[in-house]
Design a protein around this motif. Structure first.
Motif, PDB file in Angstrom:
ATOM      1  N   MET A  69      42.605  -1.605  58.763  1.00 21.79           N
ATOM      2  CA  MET A  69      43.990  -1.936  59.098  1.00 21.79           C
ATOM      3  C   MET A  69      44.239  -1.879  60.601  1.00 21.79           C
ATOM      4  O   MET A  69      44.824  -2.805  61.185  1.00 21.79           O
ATOM      5  CB  MET A  69      44.941  -0.984  58.372  1.00 21.79           C
ATOM      6  CG  MET A  69      45.127  -1.291  56.902  1.00 21.79           C
ATOM      7  SD  MET A  69      46.024  -2.863  56.672  1.00 21.79           S
ATOM      8  CE  MET A  69      46.200  -2.870  54.880  1.00 21.79           C
ATOM      9  N   ILE A  70      43.797  -0.807  61.225  1.00 23.29           N
ATOM     10  CA  ILE A  70      44.018  -0.668  62.670  1.00 23.29           C
ATOM     11  C   ILE A  70      43.292  -1.778  63.429  1.00 23.29           C
ATOM     12  O   ILE A  70      43.856  -2.411  64.330  1.00 23.29           O
ATOM     13  CB  ILE A  70      43.551   0.725  63.154  1.00 23.29           C
ATOM     14  CG1 ILE A  70      44.430   1.819  62.551  1.00 23.29           C
ATOM     15  CG2 ILE A  70      43.596   0.804  64.677  1.00 23.29           C
ATOM     16  CD1 ILE A  70      43.958   3.227  62.856  1.00 23.29           C
ATOM     17  N   SER A  71      42.031  -2.031  63.068  1.00 23.76           N
ATOM     18  CA  SER A  71      41.249  -3.067  63.751  1.00 23.76           C
ATOM     19  C   SER A  71      41.891  -4.436  63.592  1.00 23.76           C
ATOM     20  O   SER A  71      41.990  -5.209  64.561  1.00 23.76           O
ATOM     21  CB  SER A  71      39.818  -3.097  63.195  1.00 23.76           C
ATOM     22  OG  SER A  71      39.173  -1.860  63.349  1.00 23.76           O
ATOM     23  N   THR A  72      42.346  -4.733  62.388  1.00 21.86           N
ATOM     24  CA  THR A  72      42.924  -6.051  62.116  1.00 21.86           C
ATOM     25  C   THR A  72      44.237  -6.254  62.848  1.00 21.86           C
ATOM     26  O   THR A  72      44.446  -7.281  63.512  1.00 21.86           O
ATOM     27  CB  THR A  72      43.135  -6.236  60.597  1.00 21.86           C
ATOM     28  OG1 THR A  72      41.894  -6.035  59.912  1.00 21.86           O
ATOM     29  CG2 THR A  72      43.649  -7.625  60.300  1.00 21.86           C
ATOM     30  N   PHE A  73      45.134  -5.269  62.760  1.00 21.66           N
ATOM     31  CA  PHE A  73      46.443  -5.421  63.403  1.00 21.66           C
ATOM     32  C   PHE A  73      46.312  -5.488  64.925  1.00 21.66           C
ATOM     33  O   PHE A  73      46.980  -6.297  65.572  1.00 21.66           O
ATOM     34  CB  PHE A  73      47.366  -4.274  62.992  1.00 21.66           C
ATOM     35  CG  PHE A  73      48.021  -4.479  61.659  1.00 21.66           C
ATOM     36  CD1 PHE A  73      48.873  -5.547  61.447  1.00 21.66           C
ATOM     37  CD2 PHE A  73      47.777  -3.610  60.607  1.00 21.66           C
ATOM     38  CE1 PHE A  73      49.479  -5.755  60.217  1.00 21.66           C
ATOM     39  CE2 PHE A  73      48.372  -3.809  59.378  1.00 21.66           C
ATOM     40  CZ  PHE A  73      49.224  -4.880  59.179  1.00 21.66           C
ATOM     41  N   LEU A  74      45.439  -4.665  65.507  1.00 21.78           N
ATOM     42  CA  LEU A  74      45.259  -4.697  66.956  1.00 21.78           C
ATOM     43  C   LEU A  74      44.649  -6.023  67.397  1.00 21.78           C
ATOM     44  O   LEU A  74      45.055  -6.600  68.414  1.00 21.78           O
ATOM     45  CB  LEU A  74      44.381  -3.530  67.407  1.00 21.78           C
ATOM     46  CG  LEU A  74      45.022  -2.144  67.410  1.00 21.78           C
ATOM     47  CD1 LEU A  74      44.015  -1.086  67.843  1.00 21.78           C
ATOM     48  CD2 LEU A  74      46.243  -2.106  68.326  1.00 21.78           C
ATOM     49  N   SER A  75      43.669  -6.517  66.651  1.00 17.70           N
ATOM     50  CA  SER A  75      43.037  -7.796  66.997  1.00 17.70           C
ATOM     51  C   SER A  75      44.051  -8.922  66.992  1.00 17.70           C
ATOM     52  O   SER A  75      44.110  -9.739  67.925  1.00 17.70           O
ATOM     53  CB  SER A  75      41.910  -8.118  66.007  1.00 17.70           C
ATOM     54  OG  SER A  75      40.920  -7.129  65.995  1.00 17.70           O
ATOM     55  N   ILE A  76      44.869  -8.981  65.949  1.00 16.59           N
ATOM     56  CA  ILE A  76      45.853 -10.053  65.822  1.00 16.59           C
ATOM     57  C   ILE A  76      46.942  -9.928  66.872  1.00 16.59           C
ATOM     58  O   ILE A  76      47.348 -10.916  67.503  1.00 16.59           O
ATOM     59  CB  ILE A  76      46.446 -10.057  64.400  1.00 16.59           C
ATOM     60  CG1 ILE A  76      45.378 -10.505  63.397  1.00 16.59           C
ATOM     61  CG2 ILE A  76      47.676 -10.949  64.324  1.00 16.59           C
ATOM     62  CD1 ILE A  76      45.818 -10.450  61.958  1.00 16.59           C
ATOM     63  N   LEU A  77      47.417  -8.698  67.096  1.00 12.69           N
ATOM     64  CA  LEU A  77      48.488  -8.490  68.077  1.00 12.69           C
ATOM     65  C   LEU A  77      48.022  -8.847  69.490  1.00 12.69           C
ATOM     66  O   LEU A  77      48.695  -9.606  70.203  1.00 12.69           O
ATOM     67  CB  LEU A  77      48.958  -7.038  68.029  1.00 12.69           C
ATOM     68  CG  LEU A  77      50.044  -6.651  69.046  1.00 12.69           C
ATOM     69  CD1 LEU A  77      51.304  -7.480  68.826  1.00 12.69           C
ATOM     70  CD2 LEU A  77      50.347  -5.164  68.972  1.00 12.69           C
ATOM     71  N   ILE A  78      46.870  -8.321  69.899  1.00 10.07           N
ATOM     72  CA  ILE A  78      46.369  -8.595  71.252  1.00 10.07           C
ATOM     73  C   ILE A  78      46.009 -10.077  71.391  1.00 10.07           C
ATOM     74  O   ILE A  78      46.308 -10.709  72.416  1.00 10.07           O
ATOM     75  CB  ILE A  78      45.151  -7.707  71.561  1.00 10.07           C
ATOM     76  CG1 ILE A  78      45.554  -6.235  71.560  1.00 10.07           C
ATOM     77  CG2 ILE A  78      44.542  -8.085  72.913  1.00 10.07           C
ATOM     78  CD1 ILE A  78      44.388  -5.275  71.682  1.00 10.07           C
ATOM     79  N   GLY A  79      45.380 -10.641  70.356  1.00 10.82           N
ATOM     80  CA  GLY A  79      45.035 -12.064  70.397  1.00 10.82           C
ATOM     81  C   GLY A  79      46.259 -12.946  70.529  1.00 10.82           C
ATOM     82  O   GLY A  79      46.272 -13.906  71.314  1.00 10.82           O
TER      83      GLY A  79
END
Length: 558
Positions: A69-79
Motif C-alpha cells: 500500500m505504501i509503495s503503491t500510493f507513494l509511486s502514484i502520488l509522486i509520479g
C-alpha cells in the motif's frame, strides 16, 4: 463461406492468447488450490485454519499489505506530481527516455543500486560525512533489511515512478487546454484545474496503475528476498521458504498462502473498481499546446532535474563501483580504480557467460511468442466489437493482477508430467504470464493510434492480409514494437522465483546467479554483474531493430 470466415476470423486472432492465458491461469490456480487442501495428504481445509492462526503468517500478511500500500500510493502520488509539473519537458522524446531509464533494470538490480547509494556505508552517508552532517556509518539510519521494509519501499517507489509516468504522459498529451484556461479565468488555481479538468480523465489511468503496481508489489519475491529482514517476511518470501524448505509438510501452506494473497488482491481490486466506477471518463479529443506561466516553467525545470537525478544517479554509482578497487567511507570518489570486476566477470566466471546465453535465448523466445500471439490479439481488441469483449479483456489482463507465483506453483505439477519442468521451454512458457498482457496492451494502443482506415483502403485495392500488415501496420507499429522488446526482455530477465521453480536448478539464468553473488562476491563484481542486466535488453533491441529494418527494406523492394 467467406461471410462465415469473416464472422469467426476475430476469434482466430484472439484465440491463441486466450488459450495460453486461460489454460495456464485456470489450471494453475485450480491445482494450487487442490494442493493447498492436502492436510497430511488428506483433503481438508485445516491448512487454512492453521494458516490464520499462525503468527508468522499473520505478521507476514500484514507486513506485505503495508509495504504494498505504501509503495503503491507513494509511486502514484509522486509520479502524478512529476507529470503535472514536468510535462512540458516530458512532451519531448529525449526527456522521456531519461525518465524511463530505470525500467531497463530488473527490480532487484535497481534495489542493489539503491543499496550502494543509501546503505550505511553508501554514497549518500559518505557525502553527508564529507559535509560534516554525519560522524560515521552507524549514525546513518538502517534502511535495508529493516523490520519496517524501508529499503523495499524505496526500491519499489523509485522503480515504479517511471512506470507511472509511462501511463500518465499519454493522458496529459490529450487534455484540453481550453478548459484549463477557463478555470484560471474564473479565478481557479492549480488544484481547481486538477480537480475539475484533469481528474475525470486521469483517475481511470491512476486506478489501473494502482491495480498493476499493488498486485505486483504485494506478490513479488525478488526485492524482499534480497533487501528484506528475516522477520517479518513478505508472503512471497515465506511461501518460497515453505515450498523449498526441508519440511515437506509445509508445502500445502505455501500453496494456501498464495491462494489467500490472490483472493486479497482480487477483493481489493474489485472494491477499488466499484468505488471509482462512476467517476470514469475517457478522452475523446486531442488538444495541442499547453500554456504555462513563468512559475510553472520554473517548476517544470526543477521537476525534470529531479527526474534526471532519480534516473541517472543510481546508474552512475553502480558504473563507478564496477571500476573501483578501493572506495572507503567518507570518500566522494574511489581512491583507486581497476577493471578487476569486469575481468573476473568476463574471464573467471564462465557460469555467468553460460547464464547470459541462456537468459538471452529465453528472452528472445519469450519475445517472439509475445509478438506472434500479441499482434492478432491486439488488433482484435483494437478494432472488433462483439458480445463478451469485456470478459475477454479481463481474461487477457488477469496475469497482471493474479500473482504469477501461485500460477507457477500450480502448473509446476503439470509441467513435471509433460516433461517441461527442468527445461528451458517450460521456463519460456511460464515467462509468458507476466509479459503477454503488457505486449497486448502496448500493441493495442499502437493499432488504435494507426486506425483502420488505411487498411480498408488497401483491401479495397485488392491487397491481401499479410501485405496490408507488412506495408501499412508494421512500419507504423515500430515504436510499439520497441516498447515491447524492452519491457518483455527486462521482465523475463528479472524472474527469479518462477525460473527457479520451473527450471528446477537445471536452467540457470542471470537472475538465478545474482542472488548467491550478492551474498558472497564483492561490490566491484556485483556492480559489473548488475550492468549486464541493462546491456542484454539493449543487445536484443539492436538485434530486433536490425531484423525489422531488413524486413521492411525487403518488403519495400518487392
Amino acid at each position: 463461406m467467406m461471410k462465415w470466415y469473416s464472422r469467426i476470423k476475430g476469434y482466430f486472432y484472439i484465440g491463441p492468447a486466450i488459450f495460453l492465458i486461460v489454460s495456464l491461469i485456470g489450471y494453475g490456480i485450480w491445482m494450487a488450490f487442490l494442493e493447498s487442501i492436502k492436510y497430511f495428504y488428506v483433503p481438508s481445509l485445516d491448512v487454512y485454519r492453521d494458516l490464520f492462526s499462525d503468527e508468522q503468517f499473520i505478521a507476514s500478511f500484514v507486513y506485505s499489505l503495508r509495504v504494498a500500500m505504501i509503495s503503491t500510493f507513494l509511486s502514484i502520488l509522486i509520479g502524478l506530481l512529476l507529470v503535472r509539473s514536468a510535462y512540458p519537458k516530458l512532451r519531448n522524446t529525449f526527456p522521456r527516455l531519461i525518465a524511463w531509464i530505470p525500467m531497463l533494470f530488473p527490480h532487484f538490480v535497481w534495489g542493489y543500486m539503491l543499496f550502494l547509494l543509501l546503505s550505511q556505508s553508501g554514497l549518500i552517508p559518505s557525502l553527508l560525512n564529507i559535509l560534516g552532517f554525519l560522524g560515521g556509518p552507524k549514525d546513518f539510519p538502517i534502511l535495508f533489511k529493516d523490520s519496517f521494509g524501508i529499503g523495499i519501499i524505496l526500491t519499489y517507489v523509485w522503480k515504479e515512478i517511471p512506470f507511472v509516468l509511462l501511463m500518465l504522459i499519454p493522458i496529459y498529451e490529450q487534455l484540453s487546454n481550453n478548459r484549463k484556461e477557463l478555470v484560471y479565468t474564473l479565478g481557479g488555481n492549480q488544484w481547481s484545474v486538477f480537480w475539475n479538468v484533469e481528474r475525470p480523465y486521469v483517475l481511470p489511468v491512476l486506478v489501473e496503475t494502482f491495480f498493476i503496481v499493488f498486485a505486483f508489489v504485494i506478490s513479488a519475491y525478488e526485492v524482499p528476498a534480497l533487501l528484506g529482514a528475516t522477520y517479518p517476511k513478505m508472503v512471497s518470501v515465506l511461501t518460497y521458504d515453505w515450498f523449498f524448505g526441508s519440511d515437506w509438510t509445509k508445502q500445502p501452506y505455501a500453496y494456501a498462502a498464495m491462494i489467500v494473497l490472490t483472493i486479497t488482491i482480487v477483493v481489493i481490486v474489485f472494491i477499488t473498481f466499484l468505488l471509482t466506477k462512476r467517476t470514469r471518463i475517457h478522452l475523446s479529443h486531442v488538444n495541442g499546446e499547453t500554456l504555462r506561466n513563468e512559475g510553472e516553467r520554473s517548476s517544470s525545470l526543477s521537476s525534470y532535474f529531479f527526474i534526471i537525478g532519480m534516473s541517472l544517479v543510481p546508474i552512475l554509482v553502480v558504473v563507478i563501483t564496477s571500476f573501483s578497487l578501493e572506495w572507503n567511507f567518507g570518500e566522494l570518489l574511489p581512491s583507486r580504480l581497476s577493471n578487476r570486476g569486469w575481468h573476473v566477470l568476463i574471464w573467471h566466471a564462465p557460469q555467468i557467460f553460460d547464464a547470459a546465453i541462456v537468459s538471452i535465448a529465453i528472452s528472445v523466445f519469450v519475445l517472439l511468442i509475445n509478438l506472434l500471439v500479441g499482434f492478432p490479439a491486439a488488433k482484435n481488441l483494437a478494432f472488433q466489437s462483439y458480445r463478451g469483449k469485456s470478459i475477454v479483456e479481463t481474461l487477457l489482463v488477469s496475469p497482471i493482477l493474479i500473482p504469477t507465483i501461485v500460477i507457477a506453483l500450480g502448473v509446476h505439477l503439470a509441467f513435471i508430467r509433460l516433461g517441461l519442468a527442468n527445461h528451458w521451454l517450460g521456463v519460456v512458457l511460464v515467462h509468458l504470464l507476466p509479459t503477454l498482457p503488457y505486449t497486448i496492451k502496448i500493441l493495442r494502443a499502437g493499432y488504435e493510434r494507426v486506425g483502420k482506415k488505411q487498411e480498408e483502403v488497401a483491401y479495397s485495392l485488392g491487397s491481401k492480409e499479410m501485405s496490408t500488415f507488412s506495408l501499412i501496420y508494421l512500419p507504423q507499429l515500430l515504436p510499439s514494437i520497441r516498447s515491447v522488446v524492452f519491457l518483455v526482455t527486462v521482465i523475463s530477465l528479472g524472474q527469479y522465483f518462477i525460473t527457479a521453480l520451473i527450471g528446477g536448478g537445471e536452467v540457470t539464468t542471470l537472475s538465478i546467479l545474482f542472488f548467491p553473488y550478492f551474498q558472497t562476491a564483492d561490490d566491484t563484481v556485483i556492480a559489473s554483474f548488475s550492468i549486464l542486466f541493462a546491456v542484454i535488453p539493449i543487445m536484443i533491441w539492436i538485434l530486433v531493430e536490425g531484423a525489422l529494418k531488413v524486413m521492411i527494406q525487403i518488403i519495400n523492394t518487392r
